[in-house]
Design an enzyme around this catalytic site. Structure first.
Site, short mmCIF file in Angstrom:
data_model
loop_
_atom_site.label_atom_id
_atom_site.label_comp_id
_atom_site.label_asym_id
_atom_site.label_seq_id
_atom_site.Cartn_x
_atom_site.Cartn_y
_atom_site.Cartn_z
N ASP A 192 0.86 -1.17 0.00
CA ASP A 192 0.00 0.00 0.00
C ASP A 192 0.91 1.23 0.00
O ASP A 192 1.64 1.48 0.96
CB ASP A 192 -0.90 -0.01 1.24
CG ASP A 192 -1.94 1.11 1.23
OD1 ASP A 192 -1.72 2.13 0.56
OD2 ASP A 192 -2.97 0.97 1.91
N LYS A 218 -3.73 12.31 -1.66
CA LYS A 218 -2.75 12.80 -0.70
C LYS A 218 -1.65 13.58 -1.43
O LYS A 218 -1.86 14.70 -1.87
CB LYS A 218 -2.19 11.63 0.10
CG LYS A 218 -3.24 10.87 0.92
CD LYS A 218 -2.62 9.75 1.73
CE LYS A 218 -3.67 8.87 2.40
NZ LYS A 218 -4.45 9.56 3.42
N ARG A 364 -0.36 14.33 14.25
CA ARG A 364 0.37 13.98 13.03
C ARG A 364 0.48 15.21 12.13
O ARG A 364 -0.50 15.88 11.82
CB ARG A 364 -0.38 12.86 12.30
CG ARG A 364 0.39 12.24 11.15
CD ARG A 364 -0.41 11.12 10.52
NE ARG A 364 -1.55 11.63 9.76
CZ ARG A 364 -2.19 10.96 8.81
NH1 ARG A 364 -1.81 9.73 8.52
NH2 ARG A 364 -3.21 11.47 8.18
#
Length: 405
Positions: A192, A218, A364
């Site tokens: 992935d 992303k 994060r």
């Protein structure tokens, strides 16, 4: 630190690309590892597709505007970003759907073996897809800590399923070493690359990888819910049997035959009608990332994250780093542990620093170097220190959990 940041921004060879993105004033965007920023060219491209190709061309645009070939064309552009040949990658569906297809295909290619080996804490959808196949009696899920993965590769394992960059910590797996270990045990490997593609150099061909998937929203800046991509090494094309035998994967979809005959190569991995608007937007993002170059992006990402850590260290030990301290061992992100990480992230967002939170206690921060500056690192570190020093995370308005992606 601010003077150093400004000097580094002035000398940054990628600085010009920031203007190619639509970024809100007063915002430092450190969540490009969840949703990449909007390339300015995307809006005009979508307008062209909607008003011209759809509005004027209507159904003719499947041929005249080459809509029908978008999955192969966009996939072919993603291919060099992940070390693959153009005919080994296709853009289609979502990461979850592509995972299901390729896990099922791998199990079919290893008759007599049912185990899919992964690690605890892998991205949930990867594990959920294995669970779905297990409920059908087709798979068995086995989880082992990363240090014990190789030891769990035995004659029962059909597939090793791992995420290259861990979504919570940013820790990297060694693609080449783990692929080789799986192959020695007779297993296939599915990687992935959702937090890798467009951010880190990766060479699937050199590593001998079998399969890979990844998302387009992303670091490829394809927009919310952008189509994903799938990779299958050419040596497996003839044996590939995916379970979602939709009409676009047929050898002759417009023959409208009753019986399914798989198409050639990666075409057989298609299922339904291609999402033209999503693929058109994704193509803009992929073209831009390819123009900048993944190697240059990765180099700047490491510099940004190291500079951010220095800016934090200048203010004392305020949060615990859970990402690997070695930049070569992590992806394009930094993760920190704090018992009230959700409230801290909300307080930062209120100050215009957008990062994100991961259960149970991880803050994060993603570093998308195409549009981030060193000055952003200094400012974001200052805001984080102030949020913690002033106890802003204790305010009731930051305590209630909202949906996060």
């Amino acid at each position: 630190m601010l003077e150093e940041a400004r000097a580094r921004d002035a000398a940054d060879p990628l600085a010009e690309y920031r203007d190619r993105f639509a970024l809100p004033q007063g915002v430092i965007y450190l969540d490009g590892n969840s949703l990449g920023a909007l390339p300015k060219a995307t809006a005009s491209r979508l307008s062209e597709v909607v008003t011209g190709e759809w509005g004027e061309g209507l159904i003719r645009s499947w041929n005249s505007a080459e809509w029908i070939g978008l999955p192969q064309r966009v996939g072919g552009k993603i291919a060099p970003l992940i070390g693959a040949a153009p005919h080994e990658v296709i853009a289609a569906d979502s990461t979850s759907v592509n995972l299901f297809k390729l896990i099922a295909a791998a199990l079919a290619m290893r008759p007599g073996r049912k185990v899919v080996l992964s690690e605890p804490g892998n991205f949930p959808t990867d594990l959920y897809m294995v669970e779905g196949l297990a409920r059908q009696g087709l798979a068995e899920c086995r989880l082992a800590p990363r240090e014990a993965l190789v030891g769990n590769l035995d004659e029962s394992v059909a597939l090793l399923l791992l995420t290259h960059v861990h979504y919570r910590t940013g820790a990297l797996h060694d693609i080449a070493a783990l692929t080789a270990a799986a192959h020695r045990a007779g297993a296939l490997v599915l990687w992935d690359l959702s937090h890798t593609a467009g951010a880190l150099p990766v060479d699937l061909a050199a590593a001998g990888a079998d399969f890979a998937v990844g998302c387009g929203y992303k670091y490829l800046n394809g927009g919310p819910g952008a189509p994903a991509f799938a990779y299958v090494a050419e040596r497996h094309h003839a044996a590939l049997e995916q379970p979602l035998t939709g009409w676009m994967g047929h050898a002759q979809p417009f023959a409208f035959a009753d019986a399914y005959v798989p198409g050639e190569g990666m075409t057989r991995l298609l299922c339904g009608t291609p999402p033209v608007l999503g693929l058109a937007a994704l193509e803009v993002g992929v073209d831009l990332i390819a123009e900048i170059g993944v190697a240059r992006l990765y180099a700047k990402s490491r510099e940004l994250s190291d500079f951010f850590l220095r800016c934090l260290a200048d203010r004392g030990p305020i949060v615990e780093l859970v990402s690997p301290p070695d930049p070569a061992a992590r992806g394009s992100q930094l993760s920190f542990r704090h018992p009230h990480a959700y409230a801290v992230s909300q307080a930062l967002i209120a100050r215009g620093v957008i990062g994100d939170f991961r259960e149970p206690d991880v803050l994060r921060l993603g570093f998308a170097p195409a549009y981030l500056r060193f000055a952003d690192m200094e400012t974001a570190a200052r805001h984080l220190a102030e949020v913690l020093d002033k106890g802003e995370w204790r305010r009731p308005k930051f305590a209630e959990r909202a949906a996060v992606t």
